[in-house]
Design an enzyme around this catalytic site. Structure first.
Site, short mmCIF file in Angstrom:
data_model
loop_
_atom_site.label_atom_id
_atom_site.label_comp_id
_atom_site.label_asym_id
_atom_site.label_seq_id
_atom_site.Cartn_x
_atom_site.Cartn_y
_atom_site.Cartn_z
N HIS A 198 -54.44 90.49 93.50
CA HIS A 198 -55.35 91.63 93.70
C HIS A 198 -56.57 91.57 92.77
CE1 HIS A 198 -52.68 93.91 90.59
NE2 HIS A 198 -53.64 93.27 89.98
N HIS A 207 -54.09 100.19 87.05
CA HIS A 207 -54.56 99.57 85.81
C HIS A 207 -55.19 100.65 84.92
CE1 HIS A 207 -54.33 96.35 88.78
NE2 HIS A 207 -54.23 95.48 87.80
N HIS A 246 -51.47 84.64 85.20
CA HIS A 246 -52.74 84.87 84.51
C HIS A 246 -52.53 85.60 83.19
CE1 HIS A 246 -52.40 88.59 86.92
NE2 HIS A 246 -53.50 89.12 86.43
N GLU A 295 -47.08 90.93 86.67
CA GLU A 295 -47.41 91.66 87.92
C GLU A 295 -46.55 91.15 89.09
OE1 GLU A 295 -52.05 93.02 87.29
OE2 GLU A 295 -51.66 91.29 88.55
C1 DHB Z 1 -57.86 89.84 86.69
C2 DHB Z 1 -56.73 89.82 87.50
C3 DHB Z 1 -55.98 90.96 87.66
O1 DHB Z 1 -54.85 91.03 88.40
C4 DHB Z 1 -56.36 92.13 87.06
O2 DHB Z 1 -55.68 93.24 87.33
C5 DHB Z 1 -57.48 92.17 86.21
C6 DHB Z 1 -58.22 90.99 86.04
C7 DHB Z 1 -58.70 88.63 86.53
O3 DHB Z 1 -58.35 87.57 87.05
O4 DHB Z 1 -59.72 88.71 85.90
FE FE Z 2 -53.89 93.29 87.94
#
Ligand code: DHB
Ligand code: FE
Length: 311
Positions: A12, A59, A193, A240
């Site tokens: 997302h 978030h 990530h 996540e």
């Molecule tokens: C990013 C990815 C995410 O899932 C998020 O909630 C905030 C930032 C990113 O890749 O920058």
């Molecule tokens: Fe996220």
């Protein structure tokens, strides 16, 4: 009766939303990402779900850090897009399905899942970006969407197993809703990530691809993965991915993987996407049905004949 027909999981990444909102979808960097969802858009346009249950995370947009529910089910009629710092995204208001949502709340809570009931809530990129990836940018979203927000922003998030079991409870709830509705469950977030700290920028494609494989073929084993393994292998925000287990738990044990897409990078993460359909008859069950059908029929006939003779 209502039934869950498929699951749709995808990352997302907020920058995907910004690319759409700023008209950058044709830029080569973003075209690579969006092209992976062309088949998915066709698939969902054909499947035409009556309702989507979207498992996503907030978030710190709707809830702030003062109040963090572990599982929050949106029972409202409408969920406007949240202002995440640049004004609300120019996307349609999410229309809910209060009837089915309240039914899920009742069934799941009485089953032991203490969901937070949310009658007013704004939804952020965690929900609106996957909706764009599935439906494009229509004037209205094509069906009602029930948001289910999962805490993955502050320790401790729920375990994969708990998420999977919640999926099971949702599946049971949907199956006992009297209206004939075809429901698709979205799992969102991930893949690997890490946004901050010394490991910022971490992406682990090997982990991601194995996660996708096991989501289809070894869902219970995958759901048993402890938090520390997400942290170690997929980075802090890789957690996540537990939300995908809610989707998977809501599906049959055996599913058909109808589509998969994976690309690196998009912003700070890998974009992963998978579509799983219910309705696969397991070979064992099919064989059992085949075996038992004629056997059951035969003695019945005999005994009827015998009964006639005896009479
Ligand atoms: C990013 C990815 C995410 O899932 C998020 O909630 C905030 C930032 C990113 O890749 O920058
Ligand atoms: Fe996220």
């Amino acid at each position: 009766m209502a039934k869950i027909i498929a699951g749709f999981a995808s990352s997302h990444v907020p920058a995907i939303g910004a690319a759409i909102d700023n008209g950058q979808t044709e830029d080569p960097y973003w075209k690579r990402v969006f092209s992976g969802f062309e088949k998915s858009k066709k698939w969902i346009a054909e499947v035409k779900p009556d309702v989507v249950i979207a498992v996503y995370n907030d978030h710190a947009s709707a809830f702030s850090v003062e109040l963090i529910p572990t599982f929050a089910l949106g029972t409202a009629a409408e969920f406007p897009p949240a202002d995440e710092g640049w004004g609300p995204r120019p996307v349609p208001v999410v229309k809910g399905h209060p009837g089915l949502a309240s039914h899920i709340a009742t069934s799941a809570i009485l089953d032991g899942f203490d969901l937070t009931i949310v009658n007013k809530m704004e939804v952020d990129h965690g929900l609106t970006v996957p909706l764009n990836l599935a439906f494009g940018s229509p004037a209205e979203w094509p069906c009602p969407i029930i948001p289910l927000a999962v805490n993955v922003v502050q320790y401790p998030p729920p375990t994969g197993k708990r998420c999977f079991d919640l999926g099971r409870a949702i599946r049971k709830a949907v199956a006992s809703y009297p209206e004939d509705l075809r429901v698709v469950v979205f799992g969102t977030g991930g893949m690997s990530h890490q946004i901050s700290g010394p490991r910022a920028g971490l992406i682990n494609s090997k982990f991601d691809k194995s996660f996708l494989d096991r989501l289809t073929n070894d869902p219970k084993g995958l759901a048993a993965m402890p938090h520390i393994e997400y942290m170690r292998e997929a980075g802090a925000e890789g957690i996540e991915l537990v939300m995908w287990h809610v989707m998977r738990g809501a599906l049959d044990d055996k599913v058909k993987e109808v589509y998969r897409f994976y690309t690196v990078p998009a912003s700070n993460t890998a974009v992963g996407h998978i579509i799983l359909e219910n309705g696969v008859k397991s070979a064992k069950k099919a064989a059992l049905r085949k075996k038992s059908a004629p056997k059951k029929a035969a003695p019945k006939k005999k005994s009827k004949a015998k009964a006639r003779k005896a009479a």
